[in-house]
Motif scaffolding. Structure first.
Motif: not given
Length: 184
Positions: A6-13, A19-25, A139-146
């Protein structure tokens, strides 16, 4: 728990970039990968936090830190707006932690126009999120920051300079007509 795919597939911010996607996406991507409990916690990662100083107590460490930081930032903004000696500023709860970069950044932002001031304040947030992100790539913390960074970028998605000027000019016209009517 680690979320490598999941984290590796997320575009860089990048701050200041669309924004490459919305928060909802983003939430939809995460809903499939996270447990129900973790997903509910993740949805608490954002720019809207409780004003209650105790609200961060039951949260995971990264979320708790984000809440305390946002509370501090908002308290300092309110104190600047109200004035140091104003009763409203004195009534604000004293934050549990001190974040020196907030006070320094707000001093710099004070001289900017409102739109630039907001961007400078969001830059303060982004910088703190960069610090929190270190060591949390998968990890989960990285997803929260993202999610928080995505929320910052999403604020600017629909903003256009021309629309801002039009809104400003309409507000000036309303104020001018109200002042003119009051003088008559």
């Amino acid at each position: 728990m680690m979320y490598y795919y999941l984290c590796a597939s997320l575009p860089a911010l990048l701050f200041g970039r669309p924004a490459p996607m919305s928060v909802a996406e983003f939430d939809e991507l995460c809903r499939e990968e996270l447990s129900a409990r973790d997903f509910q916690l993740l949805r608490q990662a954002g720019l809207h936090v409780s004003r209650d100083p105790e609200s961060s107590g039951a949260l995971p460490p990264v979320l708790a830190e984000m809440v305390r930081f946002e509370q501090y930032l908002r308290t300092r903004i309110a104190q600047r707006r109200a004035g140091r000696d104003d009763d409203r500023a004195a009534a604000l709860p004293d934050p549990a932690e001190y974040f020196g970069m907030v006070d320094f950044g707000l001093a710099q932002a004070a001289a900017a126009d409102p739109f630039e001031r907001e961007k400078l304040i969001d830059r303060i947030r982004w910088s703190h999120l960069d610090d929190l992100e270190c060591g949390h790539d998968f990890d989960f913390a990285g997803l929260c920051v993202y999610r928080c960074k995505l929320a910052i970028l999403e604020k600017y998605r629909e903003r256009k300079a021309e629309q801002g000027r039009e809104n400003f000019n309409r507000a000036v016209e309303r104020i001018s007509s109200a002042a003119g009517a009051a003088q008559e």
